[in-house]
Design an enzyme around this catalytic site. Structure first.
Site, short mmCIF file in Angstrom:
data_model
loop_
_atom_site.label_atom_id
_atom_site.label_comp_id
_atom_site.label_asym_id
_atom_site.label_seq_id
_atom_site.Cartn_x
_atom_site.Cartn_y
_atom_site.Cartn_z
N GLU A 143 0.90 -1.25 -0.06
CA GLU A 143 0.01 0.19 0.24
C GLU A 143 0.72 1.16 -0.16
O GLU A 143 0.50 2.18 -0.60
CB GLU A 143 -0.82 -0.06 1.30
CG GLU A 143 -2.04 -0.99 1.15
CD GLU A 143 -1.70 -2.49 1.28
OE1 GLU A 143 -0.77 -2.56 1.71
OE2 GLU A 143 -2.73 -3.36 1.24
N HIS A 202 -10.67 -4.87 9.97
CA HIS A 202 -11.28 -4.72 8.61
C HIS A 202 -12.84 -3.94 8.57
O HIS A 202 -13.44 -4.22 7.81
CB HIS A 202 -11.38 -5.88 7.82
CG HIS A 202 -10.21 -6.52 7.26
ND1 HIS A 202 -9.16 -6.58 8.25
CD2 HIS A 202 -10.15 -7.03 6.13
CE1 HIS A 202 -8.28 -7.27 7.29
NE2 HIS A 202 -8.74 -7.26 5.96
#
Lengths: 321, 326
Positions: free
Chosen positions: B62, B131
């Site tokens: 990322e 998440h």
């Protein structure tokens, strides 16, 4: 082999960088340059000058916060650079970036960046544009030894490898990340070998105090990057002024080590000796260059101090396009 | 102008597809955007049409997805980078904040960063604590970045197009819970929702409900129920958390004198906190009741469905808050 004129130009640049940095240091302690962060390039001159000399004008350079030397080697006028040190409106970054954020788009110098290793993915992105648009320009990304232990290093190098991006990853290993020696924080202290982990071309290690050696090695790296893809090179050097200018402990702590580098391995001194032995009777020419660079830096200081500070209106400009 | 009924994911896909056909400088990069067809199917079919050059599958990196996209944008391309979910954008926080958002300012306008970072956002599927984030307000904290959070397929379509065509970095979040929700989308390839323009999604005179993204859905559900008993809520969808367009909120508040803020995010230092602060600073004389905030519970999200749902905002919690301010 570069001709005499080219070698003298390198000498001029190395001298300019050293004079500029020593002046910055003095101005900082004189409080004519303020702020907390300023990282001098003294000791690294052969790397910046030798590496940038291996680039074409349309190639790109990007570096860390130790960026003054690269800016000067790219041919940027010392005046707006010095004005930036002093936070002036006419500074190269409008007084908004300071010492660590010098850039000049027109010189293809993409800046100094103050987050260690944060500029590595930017370098890969700039190289991606070159590939994407079928250009053959390359990106020279200079980074310190400390950056090679950061997550950005891993991710950016890996991405450059899988996409064959034309980046020269040039590690300026000056022995210390801030105050911590390389071998204490890197599992692989031979930093260039990290390239192997990414299936990337490892061009090894070069003496970062010898401008000609740096030039030759980076030239090879540039040719490789232009034709093939990313390549890694390490240049070993030494930092004379501590991590930043405010770092007072450094010089006393490592007095012997520093003296050895200054006396025996100084890049400017070594290059001067090389020129003197290669070209008999060049001393006067070198001396004139020393004086000219001294005057150039003094002019830059005079210019910078005469410039206005940014205004309240400037505070709010260029947040958005 | 004609329109089609499309789920939000298809509206987003169409927007991106049309923009990529229009401008070759636009490319997508991210995890599974290519051969996998996109984790949320927003890039379905792209690899076949555009190939690997413009549809770039990345490693699970990322920091580099965001950082490389910033560099490419500085150099003149127009990347649309995808964070598979906003949860993973935390890994890229430095690249987004210190680089995407600040480069233009730090170098006093020498560089532009025409970058869109798309990220799926939200919770409610037992995805658990790591998440299940909705951190849009955190990103909206930083000048230099725009933050867009659509609530309807039409807005998703017009906001994504506007983000791609703009020369500034945009963090663009897509509510996972809304991806499959259908709605009318204009048949107009140049349909743009202006950046920083909020929208009144329902008119009413009794209470102002301020929301964005999935919060708009809960607010509208509550408004429908309350209307049956004669309570008319005005629902203002901010759409963009930065720039923040509060004029319609002030206008509405001057009429209703009451406000409930509805958001999927956490309560501390939140979107709701900001709206409440701005209302008391700018419309204090119109205030007849405390401003209420309906948010997620102040806990990391658990796995068990029973208690996960307790942590989420919903229609009933909005109705309860409206009753408290009336």
């Amino acid at each position: 082999m570069p001709n005499k004129e080219t070698l003298l130009e390198w000498y001029r640049q190395m001298t300019l960088i050293r004079q500029f940095e020593e002046k910055c240091h003095a101005l900082y302690w004189d409080k004519r340059i303020t702020g907390v962060y300023m990282h001098l390039y003294s000791g690294h001159e052969a790397i910046g000058v030798g590496a940038v000399a291996a680039l074409r004008e349309d190639d790109h350079a990007i570096t860390s916060y130790r960026d003054h030397g690269i800016a000067l080697a790219r041919g940027i006028d010392p005046k707006p650079l010095m004005a930036e040190m002093m936070g002036k409106k006419t500074g190269i970054s409008g007084g908004k970036g300071g010492s660590m954020h010098l850039a000049s788009r027109e010189h293809n110098f993409w800046g100094g960046y103050a987050i260690v290793a944060g500029h590595l993915p930017l370098a890969a992105g700039i190289a991606l544009e070159s590939r994407y648009n079928d250009k053959d320009a390359v990106v020279l990304c200079l980074l310190g030894d400390g950056a090679s232990n950061n997550g950005y290093f891993h991710e950016a190098l890996n991405m450059s490898a899988i996409w064959d991006l034309p980046v020269i990853w040039l590690i300026e290993n000056n022995g210390y990340g801030m105050g911590t020696a390389v071998h204490r924080v890197s599992g692989q202290p031979e930093l260039h070998k990290k390239a192997v982990a990414y299936g990337m071309k490892d061009l090894g290690c070069v003496d970062g105090q010898q401008v000609l050696e740096v030039y030759e090695a980076v030239s090879e790296a540039v040719a490789y990057a232009r034709e093939r893809g990313p390549v890694m090179l390490e240049a070993v050097t030494y930092r004379y002024s501590g991590h930043g200018v405010s770092d007072r402990q450094y010089n006393t702590r490592l007095e012997d080590e520093l003296r050895d580098w200054l006396e025996n391995k100084d890049p400017n001194k070594l290059f001067c000796q090389y020129l003197q032995s290669k070209y008999k009777g060049i001393d006067e020419q070198l001396h004139q260059l020393d004086l000219a660079m001294h005057a150039l830096v003094e002019e830059a200081v005079e210019y910078a101090e005469s410039q206005p500070a940014p205004t309240y209106d400037d505070l709010f400009t260029n947040v958005y396009a | 102008m004609g329109q089609k009924n499309l789920p939000m994911r298809e509206a987003l896909r169409r927007a991106l597809l049309e923009e990529m056909r229009r401008d070759e400088k636009i490319f997508v990069m991210g995890e599974e955007v290519g051969y996998w067809q996109g984790t949320h199917r927003v890039t379905r079919g792209f690899i076949d049409e555009f190939g690997e050059k413009r549809v770039r599958d990345t490693p699970i990196s990322e920091m580099a997805i965001a950082g490389v996209a910033v560099g490419a944008a500085m150099a003149g391309l127009r990347p649309v980078a995808e964070m598979m979910t906003i949860n993973f954008a935390f890994l890229a926080f430095d690249a987004i904040i210190n680089h995407a958002a600040k480069i233009r300012y730090m170098f006093d306008g020498q560089f532009t960063v025409p970058l869109v970072i798309r990220a799926a956002s939200g919770w409610g599927d037992q995805a658990t604590a790591s998440h299940s984030h909705t951190p849009e307000p955190i990103f909206a904290h930083f000048p230099g970045l725009y933050v867009g959070c659509p609530a309807t397929p039409a807005d998703a379509y017009g906001m994504l197009k506007a983000s791609i065509r703009d020369d500034n970095p945009v963090l663009f979040t897509e509510s996972i819970a809304l991806y499959s929700r259908p709605g009318p989308v204009p048949d107009d390839e140049d349909y743009l929702v202006p950046i920083g323009k909020s929208d009144v999604k329902r008119e009413g005179q009794h209470v102002t409900l301020v929301a964005y993204a999935r919060g708009v859905d809960w607010a509208l559900q509550a408004a429908n129920d309350l209307a049956k008993e004669g309570i008319e809520c005005e629902v203002v969808d901010l759409r963009w958390l930065r720039p923040l367009d509060l004029e319609p909120v002030y206008e509405s508040f001057k009429k209703t004198n009451r406000c409930v803020v509805v958001e999927e995010s956490l309560p501390h230092f939140s979107f709701g906190s900001e709206i409440a602060a701005q209302l008391q600073e700018n419309a204090f004389d119109y205030m007849d009741a405390p401003i209420k905030r309906v948010t997620a519970a102040d806990v990391p999200l658990p796995f068990a469905k029973e208690i996960e749902l307790m942590a989420l905002p919903n229609k009933d919690k909005v109705i309860q808050a409206v009753r408290e301010v009336l």
